[in-house]
Scaffold this motif. Structure first.
Motif, PDB file in Angstrom:
ATOM      1  N   LEU A 170       0.890  -1.225   0.481  1.00 23.91           N
ATOM      2  CA  LEU A 170      -0.293  -0.267   0.119  1.00 23.91           C
ATOM      3  C   LEU A 170       0.804   0.778   0.172  1.00 23.91           C
ATOM      4  O   LEU A 170       1.686   1.811   1.056  1.00 23.91           O
ATOM      5  CB  LEU A 170      -0.452   0.117   1.356  1.00 23.91           C
ATOM      6  N   PRO A 171       0.218   2.115  -0.977  1.00 26.11           N
ATOM      7  CA  PRO A 171       1.779   2.922  -0.869  1.00 26.11           C
ATOM      8  C   PRO A 171       1.312   4.511   0.632  1.00 26.11           C
ATOM      9  O   PRO A 171       0.974   3.677   0.977  1.00 26.11           O
ATOM     10  CB  PRO A 171       0.960   4.317  -1.832  1.00 26.11           C
ATOM     11  N   GLU A 172       2.296   4.193   0.844  1.00 27.61           N
ATOM     12  CA  GLU A 172       2.276   5.428   1.929  1.00 27.61           C
ATOM     13  C   GLU A 172       1.958   6.027   2.220  1.00 27.61           C
ATOM     14  O   GLU A 172       1.027   5.840   3.691  1.00 27.61           O
ATOM     15  CB  GLU A 172       4.150   5.340   2.644  1.00 27.61           C
ATOM     16  N   GLU A 173       1.268   7.344   1.737  1.00 22.66           N
ATOM     17  CA  GLU A 173       0.821   8.024   1.576  1.00 22.66           C
ATOM     18  C   GLU A 173      -0.646   7.834   2.005  1.00 22.66           C
ATOM     19  O   GLU A 173      -1.671   7.691   3.019  1.00 22.66           O
ATOM     20  CB  GLU A 173       0.177   8.896   0.101  1.00 22.66           C
ATOM     21  N   ASP A 174      -1.254   6.249   1.275  1.00 19.33           N
ATOM     22  CA  ASP A 174      -2.637   5.772   1.273  1.00 19.33           C
ATOM     23  C   ASP A 174      -2.355   5.063   3.322  1.00 19.33           C
ATOM     24  O   ASP A 174      -3.484   4.962   3.869  1.00 19.33           O
ATOM     25  CB  ASP A 174      -2.563   4.302   0.226  1.00 19.33           C
ATOM     26  N   TYR A 175      -1.779   4.902   3.446  1.00 19.57           N
ATOM     27  CA  TYR A 175      -1.403   3.885   4.877  1.00 19.57           C
ATOM     28  C   TYR A 175      -1.394   5.406   5.920  1.00 19.57           C
ATOM     29  O   TYR A 175      -1.562   5.004   7.162  1.00 19.57           O
ATOM     30  CB  TYR A 175       0.102   2.952   4.880  1.00 19.57           C
ATOM     31  N   GLU A 176      -0.574   6.590   5.873  1.00 17.53           N
ATOM     32  CA  GLU A 176      -1.131   7.255   6.575  1.00 17.53           C
ATOM     33  C   GLU A 176      -2.501   7.585   6.944  1.00 17.53           C
ATOM     34  O   GLU A 176      -2.606   8.818   7.877  1.00 17.53           O
ATOM     35  CB  GLU A 176      -0.374   8.417   6.071  1.00 17.53           C
TER      36      GLU A 176
END
Length: 820
Positions: A503-509
């Protein structure tokens, strides 16, 4: 040495040094990482000298070497960049067979990562382009230069790493320093890359993988097991003095002395709380605690708030299912320099739940996975842990998918054990696997309507969608337990293998919300759900803990006899020092948190630098001790030496092909696999009824005979560099098993019975077998007869893969009987 030579070799050196420093920076800073300049630069300058010297070898050898070395170096850094983009760590040489399998099996993830990394890859290609352009313009020499110029340059260039090594102690010698990374026998490629640069890390990793470490060296330090009064969770017969006297192996003695220095965790008010209960353990693919919601995931929410609630649990791993699963099942940190589960396959594992339930509770433990059973060789590793293992193509009636349904796995397996109390079942789920898109993920597409109201990117919604399949599976499981009337006597444990690196980090954030600001290790925060219907009120635990702590906690709760000193994990309910240890050496306790990347210590109250250093060294010991237990088969040595057990039990070993069971060629494939003639690779299928190719049969025979190509060059124009069969085919040609005058090999053509017979007859003659031609003819004839009897659809005179394996195995068995 002329001025012109100095200029030319200096240009080479400048290009190499610039390229290496650029590559180190481009890869090291990807994903927000940092580069420790002096150690990285020092080793790069030395490597640049070696590269320049290689390019200046006498004659045109130097030119050819340079033409190969530069793209190889670029490929190394480029591969590491893409791998790190996917997994958040660097690729160890030990992982290229099985860890690399995870990339090739999910090529869509790899393709997307290459796309994300393309700008950096293009920038990194600039020195290589400059190399070829400057050589074309003859600004760089193509032929080698004088030896004295080489020696002078080499001496000057190697001065940098020599000075570096001499000054390295000035940067500190404790854990988390360059000196420690250089000397450690258990440091991972990631930890070395942080301190020394990727080139040096890759070199040390290759040495560790190919040569092995110099042995286990661990010194007694802070006793993390100390605390609590009363009896300890230790085995009465574990006599470390006797073990010392029984061996001269320094690694074993070092481990003995370390374990003898520990008290062991004390039994407590929770010891045996779940004795005689049933146990179901779920290792959930890429699960995150930020998914738990009373409305969207009510079953998981219920599990998170009933039973025993662990408030400060951290998953130790950012990637690679096999590492998280190993730590969960073993109560140990994995040896991150290699595939620990694969190494453990032949070890004695007395503390694994499957073996303990069998030995101490008389339970036939079950294990399930809704993917191919041979992936990571689970069909063998899980059997060694005491499980009757089922997976796709290994007894579990499910069709392959990308991915497959956790709910369907539950529906098809719960009846295997639910009526046979006490029971123990283990699940490795698959629905949560990346890619997280509705186009490429079958489960995400299936559940797309359920996440239509979620705000965010497609990747975030697709991740939610596939994880809802886990929610359905757990809802079904809890309902079945309650319908059967056994929920009050059953414990269900769920944790993740790693956080969702796909999962892209910005989405996980976005998913994590406020936790991103509140917790510097928010990505690693995870769940250790320990639900049971048998507790009136939840038990809340605030102590910090991690993946390796789950097993010893369960062993204490279920009242099993075990030795807490021999696990690196700790019973979270015991009165001792509790630490959430992460893969990179970072950790959290109730007093402090330590970031191994930056070396920063954050105190929760008054600081104590001496205590912090003791903890850092104790965490280093955790990695070293766990790796030592694995590499020495310490449990097998200790238990057999002290007469506590026979050391291991006989079990069936499965070939790494799931579709051969019950076939007429099964024994032949098993035999060839045991010789290394077949790899038993990761797809799970041998495809024995398909036509055998010429390359496949020659490779089977060549590898089975142990032939080597050496310096030979076969004359075949269609035997291209890099193809998997080039080496064994060349070895067979060099041994005289193939016609010497032909210039075309035709590797993909189906092999005929006549060609196979000629090949086997040549091999029999070369090995000195009497009547070799007759043996070859008989083997091929019998293979054709068996094919026909099984209704083969192949053309007459064409051997199937199963038939070829049968014939090759028959000959190799005769060769094996020859006197040595």
């Amino acid at each position: 040495m002329t001025r012109e030579q100095v200029k030319e070799m200096g240009a080479y050196y400048l290009l190499w040094a610039s390229a290496l420093l650029l590559w180190e920076t481009a890869v090291g800073t990807a994903g927000g990482g940092t580069v420790r300049f002096w150690p990285t630069a020092g080793f790069c300058l030395g490597a640049a000298a070696l590269g320049t010297a290689a390019c200046g070898l006498p004659g045109r050898v130097g030119g050819k070497v340079g033409a190969v070395l530069f793209p190889l170096a670029y490929a190394f850094y480029g591969t590491q960049l893409v791998y790190h983009d996917i997994f958040g760590s660097y690729l160890s040489l030990a992982y290229t067979a099985m860890g690399g399998e995870a990339v090739t099996a999910f090529w869509g993830i790899a393709a997307a990562a290459i796309g994300r990394c393309l700008p950096r890859l293009l920038v990194m290609a600039m020195p290589m382009a400059a190399f070829y352009i400057l050589r074309r313009l003859k600004w760089l020499p193509v032929a080698g230069r004088a030896v004295d110029a080489q020696l002078a340059l080499l001496a000057a260039g190697l001065a940098a790493p020599v000075v570096l090594v001499l000054t390295m102690p000035l940067m500190g010698t404790g854990a988390g320093t360059p000196a420690a990374a250089l000397s450690s026998t258990s440091a991972t490629i990631d930890r070395r890359a942080e301190q020394l640069g990727l080139l040096t890390a890759g070199t040390l990793d290759a040495k560790q993988t190919l040569v092995g470490s110099s042995g286990v060296r661990v010194s007694a330090g802070l006793d993390l097991t100390a605390g609590g009064r009363g009896p300890k969770n230790v085995l009465d017969g574990m006599d470390f003095d006797a073990l010392d006297q029984a061996t001269q192996d320094e690694s074993l003695r070092s481990l003995n002395q370390y374990f003898a220095s520990l008290q062991g965790t004390a039994k407590n008010s929770y010891t045996g709380l779940f004795q005689d209960y049933n146990l179901i353990v779920v290792c959930a693919e890429a699960f995150s605690p930020y998914l738990i919601d009373p409305e969207r995931t009510p079953a998981l929410y219920r599990m998170a708030n009933e039973g025993i609630v662990f408030r400060n649990f951290y998953n130790s791993f950012p990637n690679l299912t096999t590492n998280g699963e190993y730590s969960l099942c073993m109560g140990l940190m994995p040896d991150l320099s290699r595939m620990s589960f694969a190494v453990s396959e032949e070890n004695y594992l007395p503390f694994c739940l499957g073996n303990l339930f069998s030995a101490q509770a008389g339970v036939e433990a079950k294990a399930y996975h809704n993917n191919i059973g041979t992936f990571y060789d689970r069909v063998n590793t899980h059997a060694n842990m005491g499980y009757d293992f089922s997976a796709i193509n290994c007894g579990l009636d499910m069709e392959p998918g990308n991915p497959t349904s956790d709910l369907e796995m539950m529906e098809k397996t719960v009846d295997d054990y639910i009526a046979e109390e006490p029971f123990h079942a283990y699940y490795m789920t698959y629905s949560g696997h990346a890619d997280y898109t509705f186009a490429d993920n079958d489960i995400s597409a299936q559940n797309e309507d359920l996440v239509a109201d979620i705000q965010g990117s497609e990747e975030l919604r697709a991740y939610w969608a596939c994880q809802l399949e886990l929610e359905k599976a757990m809802e079904y499981l809890l309902e079945r337990l309650e319908e059967a009337g056994v929920a009050q006597r059953t414990v269900v444990v769920l944790t993740a293998d790693h956080f969702p690196y796909g999962l892209p980090e910005e989405d996980y954030e976005t998913l994590a919300g406020d936790a991103v600001e509140e917790d510097p290790f928010w990505q690693y925060r995870s769940s250790f759900l320990c639900w049971t219907g048998g507790l009136e009120e939840p038990i809340v635990v605030e102590d910090y803990c991690c993946t390796q702590d789950i097993l010893p906690t369960l062993l204490n709760l279920f009242g099993f006899d075990y030795d807490s000193r021999l696990l690196t994990g700790r019973d979270v309910l015991a009165d001792c020092t509790h630490v959430a240890l992460l893969k990179d050496g970072s950790f959290l306790t109730d007093r402090l948190s330590y970031d191994a990347d930056s070396g920063e210590i954050t105190w929760r109250g008054e600081g104590d630098p001496a205590y912090a250093q003791e903890l850092i060294e104790a965490m280093e010991n955790q990695f070293t001790v766990a790796a030592g237990i694995l590499s020495t088969d310490y449990y097998g040595y200790a238990f057999s030496t002290l007469g506590l057990s026979d050391g291991r039990t006989e079990r069936e070993h499965h070939a790494s092909y799931a579709d051969i069971e019950g076939t007429w060629y099964e024994d032949a494939v098993e035999y060839l696999t045991s010789l290394g003639a077949l790899s038993g690779g990761g797809t799970g299928d041998f495809l024995g009824d398909a036509a055998a190719s010429r390359s496949a049969v020659v490779a089977m025979l060549s590898r089975g005979l142990g032939l080597e190509a050496g310096e030979a060059q076969a004359p075949y124009t269609d035997l291209e560099e890099g193809l998997w069969y080039r080496e064994p085919v060349t070895a067979a040609w060099a041994a005289g098993l193939l016609p010497q005058e032909e210039t075309s090999f035709r590797p993909d053509d189906p092999i005929t019975a006549e060609e196979t017979e000629q090949l086997l007859a040549a091999a029999a003659q070369a090995q000195g077998l009497e009547h070799g031609a007759a043996l070859a003819g008989e083997a091929v004839t019998r293979a054709l007869e068996r094919q026909a009897a099984e209704g083969s659809a192949l053309e007459d005179g064409i051997l199937s893969r199963g038939g070829a394996a049968f014939a090759v195995a028959a000959l190799l068995e005769e060769v094996e009987q020859l006197p040595s």
